[in-house]
Motif scaffolding. Sequence first.
Motif, PDB file in Angstrom:
ATOM      1  N   VAL A 151       0.837  -1.191   0.000  1.00  0.00           N
ATOM      2  CA  VAL A 151       0.000   0.000   0.000  1.00  0.00           C
ATOM      3  C   VAL A 151       0.881   1.253   0.000  1.00  0.00           C
ATOM      4  CG1 VAL A 151      -0.177  -0.096   2.527  1.00  0.00           C
ATOM      5  CG2 VAL A 151      -1.831   1.235   1.228  1.00  0.00           C
ATOM      6  N   TYR A 160      -9.038   0.060  -1.162  1.00  0.00           N
ATOM      7  CA  TYR A 160      -9.688   1.356  -1.371  1.00  0.00           C
ATOM      8  C   TYR A 160     -10.861   1.134  -2.323  1.00  0.00           C
ATOM      9  CZ  TYR A 160     -10.670   5.882  -3.508  1.00  0.00           C
ATOM     10  OH  TYR A 160     -11.298   6.991  -3.989  1.00  0.00           O
ATOM     11  N   SER A 179      -5.510 -10.542   7.212  1.00  0.00           N
ATOM     12  CA  SER A 179      -5.646  -9.462   6.231  1.00  0.00           C
ATOM     13  C   SER A 179      -6.354  -9.947   4.974  1.00  0.00           C
ATOM     14  CB  SER A 179      -4.262  -8.901   5.874  1.00  0.00           C
ATOM     15  OG  SER A 179      -4.374  -7.868   4.920  1.00  0.00           O
ATOM     16  N   TRP A 207      -3.934   7.575   1.514  1.00  0.00           N
ATOM     17  CA  TRP A 207      -5.184   7.974   2.182  1.00  0.00           C
ATOM     18  C   TRP A 207      -4.929   9.075   3.190  1.00  0.00           C
ATOM     19  CZ3 TRP A 207     -10.248   7.134   1.499  1.00  0.00           C
ATOM     20  CH2 TRP A 207     -11.133   7.408   2.539  1.00  0.00           C
ATOM     21  N   PHE A 228     -11.784   3.099   2.931  1.00  0.00           N
ATOM     22  CA  PHE A 228     -10.389   2.639   3.009  1.00  0.00           C
ATOM     23  C   PHE A 228     -10.241   1.730   4.218  1.00  0.00           C
ATOM     24  CE2 PHE A 228      -5.910   3.385   4.419  1.00  0.00           C
ATOM     25  CZ  PHE A 228      -5.259   2.898   3.282  1.00  0.00           C
ATOM     26  N   THR A 229      -9.763   0.515   3.993  1.00  0.00           N
ATOM     27  CA  THR A 229      -9.447  -0.406   5.088  1.00  0.00           C
ATOM     28  C   THR A 229      -7.956  -0.735   5.024  1.00  0.00           C
ATOM     29  OG1 THR A 229      -9.849  -2.474   3.859  1.00  0.00           O
ATOM     30  CG2 THR A 229     -11.751  -1.413   4.883  1.00  0.00           C
ATOM     31  N   HIS A 230      -7.325  -0.769   6.184  1.00  0.00           N
ATOM     32  CA  HIS A 230      -5.878  -0.990   6.202  1.00  0.00           C
ATOM     33  C   HIS A 230      -5.477  -1.653   7.511  1.00  0.00           C
ATOM     34  CE1 HIS A 230      -1.546   0.829   6.196  1.00  0.00           C
ATOM     35  NE2 HIS A 230      -1.560  -0.430   5.806  1.00  0.00           N
ATOM     36  N   HIS A 277      -1.298   5.973   9.116  1.00  0.00           N
ATOM     37  CA  HIS A 277      -2.724   5.788   9.371  1.00  0.00           C
ATOM     38  C   HIS A 277      -2.987   5.303  10.790  1.00  0.00           C
ATOM     39  CE1 HIS A 277      -2.461   4.942   4.840  1.00  0.00           C
ATOM     40  NE2 HIS A 277      -2.955   6.156   4.987  1.00  0.00           N
ATOM     41  N   ALA A 324      -2.830  -1.726   9.679  1.00  0.00           N
ATOM     42  CA  ALA A 324      -1.705  -0.795   9.752  1.00  0.00           C
ATOM     43  C   ALA A 324      -0.712  -1.176  10.845  1.00  0.00           C
ATOM     44  CB  ALA A 324      -2.225   0.615  10.002  1.00  0.00           C
ATOM     45  N   THR A 362      -2.253  -5.184   2.272  1.00  0.00           N
ATOM     46  CA  THR A 362      -2.904  -5.034   3.581  1.00  0.00           C
ATOM     47  C   THR A 362      -3.978  -3.959   3.577  1.00  0.00           C
ATOM     48  OG1 THR A 362      -1.170  -3.476   4.277  1.00  0.00           O
ATOM     49  CG2 THR A 362      -0.856  -5.812   4.839  1.00  0.00           C
ATOM     50  N   ALA A 363      -4.413  -3.546   2.375  1.00  0.00           N
ATOM     51  CA  ALA A 363      -5.384  -2.451   2.308  1.00  0.00           C
ATOM     52  C   ALA A 363      -6.281  -2.593   1.092  1.00  0.00           C
ATOM     53  CB  ALA A 363      -4.671  -1.098   2.285  1.00  0.00           C
ATOM     54  N   SER A 420       2.909   3.146  10.514  1.00  0.00           N
ATOM     55  CA  SER A 420       2.075   3.684   9.440  1.00  0.00           C
ATOM     56  C   SER A 420       1.524   5.056   9.815  1.00  0.00           C
ATOM     57  CB  SER A 420       0.918   2.722   9.152  1.00  0.00           C
ATOM     58  OG  SER A 420      -0.025   3.326   8.290  1.00  0.00           O
TER      59      SER A 420
END
Length: 620
Positions: A111, A175, A143, A116, A194-196, A204, A198, A172-173, A202
């Motif tokens: 990612v 969008y 994940s 993001w 958005f899923t991550h 995020h 992290a 790992t993400a 990170s």
Amino acid sequence: SLTEIKRQSRASSEHLPGLSSPSVMSLYPECPVLTTNETILLWNNTEIVRKVSEQVSYEGSYDLYYFLQQVCEHCGIFVPFQASMPNVASTPMSSRSNQTFYFLPSLTNQVPSEFWSYRVKDDWKTSLCNAFIFQNRTPCNFSDKVAAASLKELFEISCRQGIRVEIICWKTAIYAKVIEQYRDMNTMCATEIFTHLAPKESMHYVNSIEVSEGRQLIVSAKGYGGRNGEKIWNLGYGSILEAIENEVGEHAQKEIVCPECLKEKHIMESKMWKADHISTLNTEALRCSWGHSTDPHLVLGPDDNIDDSMSVSTGIYSAYSSATNTSTVVTGTTCTTACSQRNVESMVPAVVIVGLWNKAEGCVENVGSGFIADRKRGLIVTASHIFFDYEKERAKISEQFYGLRDATVIIGIYSRGSDSAIFTYTADIVASDVYNVDACVLRIRTKFETPVALDESKLRNRTEYPVSSQIIDERLPRLKLLPRGVKIQRDTKVRAIGFRQDGEGIWHQGKRINRIPASSHGYVSKQLGDKSRVDTDTKEFVPRYEIVVVECSTSVGSSGGPFVDEQGNVIGILSRSDPVDNQRCYLAPAREIMKLLREAKAKCDTQRPHFSHHAELAEF
């Protein structure tokens, strides 16, 4: 590469036109997902596989493909998921069916670190963020499972009329941009999700309440903030959050970031609330320690009971309705509240009457109560003993429908404009644990062409049609379980809702079917926990956990009915009454029901095709 896979898929379809199907990756070029058909096309275009398949029968070749799929799943190369998608040749009665897809995580890239941002540039937009905090290591392949669960929801959303979805997958993400085009085609509304998963380094990573060195699963969205972010929740954020919640289970604690902080502060300066804490409150405002005030509906999702015209609102963690009123302000993770109780009338539509229908004899054998727990899948929770004979010896308890050869479950729902329930659906038992808990989960399967107001036990065969694949269109209300981690306290006031079958002092018990729900109240006395399992030397059933309620009148027919606290959370369902004290009863608790619901949802989402039967090969 994705380009090579698409090229091979097109090449194979030219030689085997009977196997051609719309390519998922032609719709989502940055999303490494294959249909079952595409896996067959690719293997058939692989020389060694093609040579082997030529040496076996037509049916055997599909067994070979199925074996290869199983191997790829076992090794983590394929991560399967099922989505309810439109049929090519659909009929009004069966417009959708579950289709299997395969996510290929090995084809994804890392990612981008700055892809993001939680900030929004426009005043009319808002940003939401939920974080799942892991104290320990994340589960194996977690994940990939989260990605598959998110993709399932996005694929189903993309099938809605006027909706277009753009998807990008990384290791790992994920969008997604969900775009709703209005009828005039000149205006549109978009939600970005958005899923991550992290790591701590990170950008995020959030400033969580729970001190942890582990990873965080970030689920964030941006979009139109009007009406408390209703469009954000309805355009995928609510359903994806619910799907991820099911995958997370007991592994992490969920926290919610203050939306106003996301607009003004760096993410590490933004304040957070514990989700299981604020979701039990009926309050007009949440306030973080920076002084920002937020409407609870914005961060917890719109409530099913406020606006039934909502297209898809899952109402995840919704604890608010027009029947409640408070003046509470929540600051940080502590609060004081003077909540008024949620009105019983607002909950009655989600309570159902259930019956064991002996189709061979044309009669209803047993009648009880239950509640709708998942309107997207049509899941209903009720008591097991309505359908399983707990008086039998241990070896035969698990024989459903009391051993009847031709029997099923019928469901009556409380319709608007009526003071009683009407038998409308049939259902299957999809999850139970008869030796440990007196509760089971039903899934609505068919709908009567003409619902029946059944007052007596006689019920002959009626015309039915399947509705399980489009049950969300039935717009069923639901009740929610007491959130995970919230403990029920002694002396908590609870309300019981159900369909009593005691004859009301006029008819003999069981002479007529009462379809008018009733309520009563009582108080939690204590919890009975971690008992021994069933003693093999006795026929008696001994549950694992129970909640004892006193000063509460129940009756035959109340079994399976929900007991709710003042905020409308289901703390358990009625299992049995005390044989000596008729004001004392025992509940199967929410913690046990939650396990069965997770099992039921998994079964609904992972029904798999088998390729060795000609009837099932027709789709290829």
